[in-house]
Design a protein around this motif. Structure first.
Motif, PDB file in Angstrom:
ATOM      1  N   TRP A   1       0.951  -1.400   0.029  1.00 57.20           N
ATOM      2  CA  TRP A   1      -0.089   0.087   0.097  1.00 57.20           C
ATOM      3  C   TRP A   1       0.930   1.059   0.049  1.00 57.20           C
ATOM      4  O   TRP A   1       0.351   2.304  -0.523  1.00 57.20           O
ATOM      5  CB  TRP A   1      -0.837   0.037   1.136  1.00 57.20           C
ATOM      6  CG  TRP A   1      -1.910  -1.251   1.028  1.00 57.20           C
ATOM      7  CD1 TRP A   1      -2.010  -2.208   1.696  1.00 57.20           C
ATOM      8  CD2 TRP A   1      -3.036  -1.288   0.322  1.00 57.20           C
ATOM      9  NE1 TRP A   1      -3.037  -3.163   1.724  1.00 57.20           N
ATOM     10  CE2 TRP A   1      -3.620  -2.434   0.721  1.00 57.20           C
ATOM     11  CE3 TRP A   1      -3.435  -0.581  -0.881  1.00 57.20           C
ATOM     12  CZ2 TRP A   1      -4.800  -3.173  -0.155  1.00 57.20           C
ATOM     13  CZ3 TRP A   1      -4.677  -0.979  -1.577  1.00 57.20           C
ATOM     14  CH2 TRP A   1      -5.467  -2.349  -1.385  1.00 57.20           C
ATOM     15  N   ASP A   2       2.099   1.252   0.686  1.00 58.21           N
ATOM     16  CA  ASP A   2       2.893   2.310   0.633  1.00 58.21           C
ATOM     17  C   ASP A   2       3.464   2.649  -0.816  1.00 58.21           C
ATOM     18  O   ASP A   2       3.629   3.806  -1.158  1.00 58.21           O
ATOM     19  CB  ASP A   2       4.034   2.119   1.622  1.00 58.21           C
ATOM     20  CG  ASP A   2       3.561   1.933   2.960  1.00 58.21           C
ATOM     21  OD1 ASP A   2       2.775   2.666   3.342  1.00 58.21           O
ATOM     22  OD2 ASP A   2       4.396   1.587   3.816  1.00 58.21           O
ATOM     23  N   ARG A   3       3.900   1.500  -1.622  1.00 59.44           N
ATOM     24  CA  ARG A   3       4.194   1.535  -2.949  1.00 59.44           C
ATOM     25  C   ARG A   3       3.310   2.293  -3.727  1.00 59.44           C
ATOM     26  O   ARG A   3       3.354   3.029  -4.559  1.00 59.44           O
ATOM     27  CB  ARG A   3       4.717   0.418  -3.485  1.00 59.44           C
ATOM     28  CG  ARG A   3       5.915  -0.203  -2.499  1.00 59.44           C
ATOM     29  CD  ARG A   3       6.343  -1.622  -3.050  1.00 59.44           C
ATOM     30  NE  ARG A   3       7.546  -2.095  -2.376  1.00 59.44           N
ATOM     31  CZ  ARG A   3       8.165  -3.115  -2.395  1.00 59.44           C
ATOM     32  NH1 ARG A   3       7.604  -4.027  -3.494  1.00 59.44           N
ATOM     33  NH2 ARG A   3       9.077  -3.506  -1.686  1.00 59.44           N
ATOM     34  N   ILE A   4       1.925   1.772  -3.437  1.00 60.14           N
ATOM     35  CA  ILE A   4       0.795   2.212  -4.311  1.00 60.14           C
ATOM     36  C   ILE A   4       0.554   3.892  -4.151  1.00 60.14           C
ATOM     37  O   ILE A   4       0.401   4.483  -4.889  1.00 60.14           O
ATOM     38  CB  ILE A   4      -0.460   1.400  -4.050  1.00 60.14           C
ATOM     39  CG1 ILE A   4      -0.262  -0.045  -4.466  1.00 60.14           C
ATOM     40  CG2 ILE A   4      -1.553   2.139  -4.884  1.00 60.14           C
ATOM     41  CD1 ILE A   4      -1.626  -0.840  -4.313  1.00 60.14           C
TER      42      ILE A   4
ATOM     43  N   SER B   1       0.691   9.542  -5.287  1.00 58.17           N
ATOM     44  CA  SER B   1       1.257  10.565  -4.573  1.00 58.17           C
ATOM     45  C   SER B   1       2.079  11.877  -5.493  1.00 58.17           C
ATOM     46  O   SER B   1       2.688  11.329  -6.536  1.00 58.17           O
ATOM     47  CB  SER B   1       2.076  10.568  -3.397  1.00 58.17           C
ATOM     48  OG  SER B   1       2.362  11.795  -3.023  1.00 58.17           O
ATOM     49  N   LEU B   2       1.595  13.210  -5.293  1.00 61.87           N
ATOM     50  CA  LEU B   2       2.241  13.937  -6.226  1.00 61.87           C
ATOM     51  C   LEU B   2       3.720  14.300  -5.626  1.00 61.87           C
ATOM     52  O   LEU B   2       4.621  14.922  -6.304  1.00 61.87           O
ATOM     53  CB  LEU B   2       1.383  15.525  -6.060  1.00 61.87           C
ATOM     54  CG  LEU B   2       0.183  15.429  -6.724  1.00 61.87           C
ATOM     55  CD1 LEU B   2      -0.591  16.768  -6.590  1.00 61.87           C
ATOM     56  CD2 LEU B   2       0.374  15.030  -8.162  1.00 61.87           C
ATOM     57  N   ASN B   3       3.860  14.081  -4.167  1.00 60.56           N
ATOM     58  CA  ASN B   3       5.280  14.436  -3.526  1.00 60.56           C
ATOM     59  C   ASN B   3       5.918  13.089  -3.563  1.00 60.56           C
ATOM     60  O   ASN B   3       5.611  11.978  -3.237  1.00 60.56           O
ATOM     61  CB  ASN B   3       4.839  14.634  -2.074  1.00 60.56           C
ATOM     62  CG  ASN B   3       4.166  16.243  -2.150  1.00 60.56           C
ATOM     63  OD1 ASN B   3       4.497  17.018  -2.945  1.00 60.56           O
ATOM     64  ND2 ASN B   3       3.283  16.390  -1.166  1.00 60.56           N
ATOM     65  N   SER B   4       7.234  13.099  -3.730  1.00 63.14           N
ATOM     66  CA  SER B   4       8.004  11.906  -3.701  1.00 63.14           C
ATOM     67  C   SER B   4       8.432  11.504  -2.451  1.00 63.14           C
ATOM     68  O   SER B   4       8.503  12.017  -1.532  1.00 63.14           O
ATOM     69  CB  SER B   4       9.335  12.258  -4.424  1.00 63.14           C
ATOM     70  OG  SER B   4       9.414  12.710  -5.712  1.00 63.14           O
ATOM     71  N   ASP B   5       8.342  10.070  -2.395  1.00 67.74           N
ATOM     72  CA  ASP B   5       8.617   9.494  -1.124  1.00 67.74           C
ATOM     73  C   ASP B   5      10.133   9.324  -0.768  1.00 67.74           C
ATOM     74  O   ASP B   5      10.871   9.734  -1.641  1.00 67.74           O
ATOM     75  CB  ASP B   5       7.731   8.122  -0.948  1.00 67.74           C
ATOM     76  CG  ASP B   5       8.249   7.122  -1.830  1.00 67.74           C
ATOM     77  OD1 ASP B   5       8.518   7.642  -3.064  1.00 67.74           O
ATOM     78  OD2 ASP B   5       8.262   5.955  -1.549  1.00 67.74           O
TER      79      ASP B   5
END
Length: 240
Positions: A147-150, A155-159
């Motif tokens: 779910w984090d990867r999805i 997301s518009l912001n980079s993780d």
């Protein structure tokens, strides 16, 4: 036959005429045979034949002698003796003597250097210098759930993992250019190769800690100055 036609005996002439009649030669050829006069006497013709025969015999003898001499010379070389039975210094190599004379790989002067260069070319050295960032990126991925990867993709912001991936790509690109500045492919010793790689990595690590640092113009200019300084120190040390 025209060479000595007029010198034949009467018996020979009759015999020749009989043979010619039996063969029923054409009229034009028959006229040629009966009217053609010899340009050579019997003595001259015999002398010509004798010389031709002598020359042919001499040529055969010369060819035979040449063949026998070549065969004997080769046999002498193989046996290691000359015509007087004395030993020659030159002997044909065999499998055992060839192996004994061959140098072992480590006996070659530049074996270690060539081996190190193959294992640490520009591409490999860049990956080694950037391996810490790459390792951090892999660890980050292992911590993420599906779910984090999805969420990171949508997301518009980079993780954090995406930033590490960008930082790793920037590291490989920047250091690749730095290796060109140091003329890495022309260096002539293992010590030079190690020193160049170390100073390039030092300049990068001192200037950048994240992708944001790479994107900062002031920090990038500081990196450029530091890299030039390290290059001058390197060239001065090794007399480049």
């Amino acid at each position: 036959m025209g060479l000595f036609w007029n010198k034949k005996s009467s018996n020979d002439e009759r015999k020749l005429e009989s043979q010619v009649e039996e063969q029923t030669l054409p009229d034009d050829l028959q006229d040629y045979l009966t009217t053609k006069e010899s340009q050579l006497s019997n003595r001259e013709f015999k002398e010509l034949l004798r010389r031709q025969s002598a020359n042919a015999e001499a040529s055969k003898e010369a060819e035979k002698a040449s063949t026998e001499d070549h065969g004997q010379n080769y046999l002498d070389l193989v046996q290691g003796t000359n015509k007087e039975g004395e030993e020659n210094e030159i002997k044909l190599p065999n499998a055992i003597s060839t192996i004994k004379e061959m140098k072992r790989p480590k006996e070659y002067k530049n074996f270690d250097f060539d081996k190190y260069r193959r294992e640490n070319d520009e591409k490999e050295s860049v990956l080694i210098n950037c391996s810490e960032i790459q390792n951090a990126f892999y660890k980050c991925l292992n911590k993420q759930t599906i779910w984090d990867r999805i969420s990171a993709v949508t997301s518009l912001n980079s993780d954090d993992c995406t930033k590490l991936a960008d930082f790793f790509m920037a590291c490989t690109d920047i250091q690749k250019k730095a290796f060109l500045m140091f003329d890495y492919s022309t260096l002539q010793s293992i010590d030079e190769l190690k020193s160049a790689s170390k100073q390039i990595d030092y300049s990068f690590s001192k200037s950048f800690q994240s992708i944001e640092d790479v994107q900062n113009k002031e920090k990038f200019m500081e990196y450029t100055k530091e890299l030039r300084r390290q290059r001058e120190l390197f060239f001065e040390k090794y007399g480049k």
